[in-house]
Design a protein around this motif. Sequence first.
Motif, PDB file in Angstrom:
ATOM      1  N   MET A  76       0.831  -1.207   0.000  1.00  0.00           N
ATOM      2  CA  MET A  76       0.000   0.000   0.000  1.00  0.00           C
ATOM      3  C   MET A  76       0.867   1.258   0.000  1.00  0.00           C
ATOM      4  SD  MET A  76      -3.076  -0.850  -0.358  1.00  0.00           S
ATOM      5  CE  MET A  76      -3.840   0.712  -0.026  1.00  0.00           C
ATOM      6  N   LYS A  77       1.976   1.242   0.751  1.00  0.00           N
ATOM      7  CA  LYS A  77       2.878   2.396   0.759  1.00  0.00           C
ATOM      8  C   LYS A  77       3.468   2.626  -0.623  1.00  0.00           C
ATOM      9  CE  LYS A  77       4.335   2.254   5.597  1.00  0.00           C
ATOM     10  NZ  LYS A  77       5.465   2.006   6.510  1.00  0.00           N
ATOM     11  N   ILE A  78       3.878   1.548  -1.270  1.00  0.00           N
ATOM     12  CA  ILE A  78       4.473   1.667  -2.603  1.00  0.00           C
ATOM     13  C   ILE A  78       3.444   2.178  -3.603  1.00  0.00           C
ATOM     14  CG2 ILE A  78       5.423   0.317  -4.521  1.00  0.00           C
ATOM     15  CD1 ILE A  78       6.794  -1.447  -2.395  1.00  0.00           C
ATOM     16  N   VAL A  79       2.234   1.644  -3.539  1.00  0.00           N
ATOM     17  CA  VAL A  79       1.176   2.068  -4.466  1.00  0.00           C
ATOM     18  C   VAL A  79       0.834   3.538  -4.239  1.00  0.00           C
ATOM     19  CG1 VAL A  79      -1.271   1.755  -5.005  1.00  0.00           C
ATOM     20  CG2 VAL A  79       0.224  -0.225  -4.847  1.00  0.00           C
ATOM     21  N   THR A  80       0.740   3.946  -2.978  1.00  0.00           N
ATOM     22  CA  THR A  80       0.425   5.342  -2.666  1.00  0.00           C
ATOM     23  C   THR A  80       1.527   6.270  -3.178  1.00  0.00           C
ATOM     24  OG1 THR A  80      -0.761   4.609  -0.695  1.00  0.00           O
ATOM     25  CG2 THR A  80      -0.150   6.925  -0.793  1.00  0.00           C
ATOM     26  N   ALA A  81       2.778   5.887  -2.950  1.00  0.00           N
ATOM     27  CA  ALA A  81       3.895   6.707  -3.426  1.00  0.00           C
ATOM     28  C   ALA A  81       3.894   6.789  -4.954  1.00  0.00           C
ATOM     29  CB  ALA A  81       5.217   6.134  -2.931  1.00  0.00           C
ATOM     30  N   ALA A  82       3.596   5.689  -5.612  1.00  0.00           N
ATOM     31  CA  ALA A  82       3.560   5.686  -7.078  1.00  0.00           C
ATOM     32  C   ALA A  82       2.433   6.573  -7.599  1.00  0.00           C
ATOM     33  CB  ALA A  82       3.399   4.258  -7.593  1.00  0.00           C
ATOM     34  N   GLN A  83       1.278   6.520  -6.939  1.00  0.00           N
ATOM     35  CA  GLN A  83       0.163   7.361  -7.366  1.00  0.00           C
ATOM     36  C   GLN A  83       0.485   8.839  -7.176  1.00  0.00           C
ATOM     37  OE1 GLN A  83      -3.091   5.775  -5.082  1.00  0.00           O
ATOM     38  NE2 GLN A  83      -3.618   4.247  -6.637  1.00  0.00           N
ATOM     39  N   GLU A  84       1.112   9.179  -6.058  1.00  0.00           N
ATOM     40  CA  GLU A  84       1.498  10.573  -5.830  1.00  0.00           C
ATOM     41  C   GLU A  84       2.513  11.031  -6.875  1.00  0.00           C
ATOM     42  OE1 GLU A  84       2.893  10.916  -1.828  1.00  0.00           O
ATOM     43  OE2 GLU A  84       0.943  10.416  -0.967  1.00  0.00           O
ATOM     44  N   TYR A  85       3.460  10.169  -7.192  1.00  0.00           N
ATOM     45  CA  TYR A  85       4.466  10.506  -8.198  1.00  0.00           C
ATOM     46  C   TYR A  85       3.805  10.742  -9.557  1.00  0.00           C
ATOM     47  CZ  TYR A  85       8.319   9.924 -11.471  1.00  0.00           C
ATOM     48  OH  TYR A  85       9.204  10.098 -12.490  1.00  0.00           O
ATOM     49  N   LEU A  86       2.875   9.865  -9.919  1.00  0.00           N
ATOM     50  CA  LEU A  86       2.189  10.027 -11.204  1.00  0.00           C
ATOM     51  C   LEU A  86       1.362  11.311 -11.238  1.00  0.00           C
ATOM     52  CD1 LEU A  86       1.043   6.399 -12.075  1.00  0.00           C
ATOM     53  CD2 LEU A  86       2.765   7.781 -13.224  1.00  0.00           C
ATOM     54  N   LYS A  87       0.704  11.639 -10.127  1.00  0.00           N
ATOM     55  CA  LYS A  87      -0.069  12.886 -10.081  1.00  0.00           C
ATOM     56  C   LYS A  87       0.850  14.087 -10.263  1.00  0.00           C
ATOM     57  CE  LYS A  87      -3.928  11.368  -7.215  1.00  0.00           C
ATOM     58  NZ  LYS A  87      -4.581  11.479  -5.902  1.00  0.00           N
ATOM     59  N   LEU A  89       3.770  14.114 -11.707  1.00  0.00           N
ATOM     60  CA  LEU A  89       4.288  14.076 -13.074  1.00  0.00           C
ATOM     61  C   LEU A  89       3.252  14.602 -14.065  1.00  0.00           C
ATOM     62  CD1 LEU A  89       6.907  13.074 -14.451  1.00  0.00           C
ATOM     63  CD2 LEU A  89       5.706  10.952 -14.930  1.00  0.00           C
ATOM     64  N   MET A  90       1.996  14.200 -13.886  1.00  0.00           N
ATOM     65  CA  MET A  90       0.937  14.669 -14.783  1.00  0.00           C
ATOM     66  C   MET A  90       0.702  16.172 -14.615  1.00  0.00           C
ATOM     67  SD  MET A  90       0.157  12.131 -16.629  1.00  0.00           S
ATOM     68  CE  MET A  90      -1.363  12.583 -17.395  1.00  0.00           C
ATOM     69  N   ALA A  91       0.782  16.664 -13.380  1.00  0.00           N
ATOM     70  CA  ALA A  91       0.609  18.100 -13.149  1.00  0.00           C
ATOM     71  C   ALA A  91       1.740  18.880 -13.816  1.00  0.00           C
ATOM     72  CB  ALA A  91       0.570  18.389 -11.656  1.00  0.00           C
ATOM     73  N   LYS A  92       2.962  18.380 -13.674  1.00  0.00           N
ATOM     74  CA  LYS A  92       4.109  19.042 -14.298  1.00  0.00           C
ATOM     75  C   LYS A  92       3.967  19.031 -15.816  1.00  0.00           C
ATOM     76  CE  LYS A  92       9.142  18.786 -14.560  1.00  0.00           C
ATOM     77  NZ  LYS A  92      10.334  18.031 -14.168  1.00  0.00           N
ATOM     78  N   ARG A  93       3.560  17.905 -16.359  1.00  0.00           N
ATOM     79  CA  ARG A  93       3.369  17.795 -17.811  1.00  0.00           C
ATOM     80  C   ARG A  93       2.265  18.737 -18.279  1.00  0.00           C
ATOM     81  NH1 ARG A  93       4.884  17.552 -22.750  1.00  0.00           N
ATOM     82  NH2 ARG A  93       3.580  16.330 -24.108  1.00  0.00           N
ATOM     83  N   GLY A  94       1.193  18.836 -17.502  1.00  0.00           N
ATOM     84  CA  GLY A  94       0.101  19.754 -17.849  1.00  0.00           C
ATOM     85  C   GLY A  94       0.578  21.199 -17.891  1.00  0.00           C
ATOM     86  N   GLU A  95       1.404  21.575 -16.910  1.00  0.00           N
ATOM     87  CA  GLU A  95       1.949  22.937 -16.899  1.00  0.00           C
ATOM     88  C   GLU A  95       2.839  23.177 -18.118  1.00  0.00           C
ATOM     89  OE1 GLU A  95       3.974  23.884 -13.279  1.00  0.00           O
ATOM     90  OE2 GLU A  95       2.271  23.264 -12.042  1.00  0.00           O
ATOM     91  N   GLU A  96       3.677  22.198 -18.446  1.00  0.00           N
ATOM     92  CA  GLU A  96       4.556  22.349 -19.609  1.00  0.00           C
ATOM     93  C   GLU A  96       3.748  22.498 -20.892  1.00  0.00           C
ATOM     94  OE1 GLU A  96       7.058  18.913 -19.500  1.00  0.00           O
ATOM     95  OE2 GLU A  96       8.354  19.720 -17.931  1.00  0.00           O
ATOM     96  N   VAL A  97       2.685  21.716 -21.022  1.00  0.00           N
ATOM     97  CA  VAL A  97       1.847  21.798 -22.220  1.00  0.00           C
ATOM     98  C   VAL A  97       1.158  23.159 -22.287  1.00  0.00           C
ATOM     99  CG1 VAL A  97      -0.252  20.862 -23.287  1.00  0.00           C
ATOM    100  CG2 VAL A  97       1.522  19.318 -22.479  1.00  0.00           C
TER     101      VAL A  97
END
Length: 161
Positions: A76-87, A89-97
């Motif tokens: 669960m810790k790994i999944v939570t950390a991965a989800q936060e990382y993806l969020k 990353l997606m926010a950063k990508r959205g800003e770049e776009v």
Amino acid sequence: MNPGSPAEPHPTPVAMSPPPSSDGFIASSSRAGSPNCPPTPLEKPSAANVAKVDALMKQIASRTAAMDAATKEKEMKIVTAAQEYLKALMAKRGEEVMNAKAIHKEEQQVGAEKINEHKKSGDVWSAVGLLVDLQKPNQYSRSTEQMRTVLSALNATPAKK
């Protein structure tokens, strides 16, 4: 015996095979468990042994449950950390776009304003010259030297009103 004389040979022991049984076969194992002689029944476990086995089984089950819970928690810790990382990353990508879109939109507006200025002043060929790169030919296409020469000449001549 003389110490210098060779020793008398000793007879080598020969493995004695068991005598054949009454049915003519050599008995290589006990007769217990054969079709003629059923196996002896197992002893019933005592209450103390049953209690020990039950206690051991409970210990094994509790350790297994604890290990499963720890593994589930790590997962669960790994999944939570991965989800936060993806969020993130997606926010950063959205800003770049969004930044890239804003920059491109601004560049398009500047280019459109330049073309409109040339259209208003009557320099149509200058507007075409802005759209076409007259500085260098594309190395992978056919030669556009003649077209570039014509456009340069048209840009140099003043437009008649």
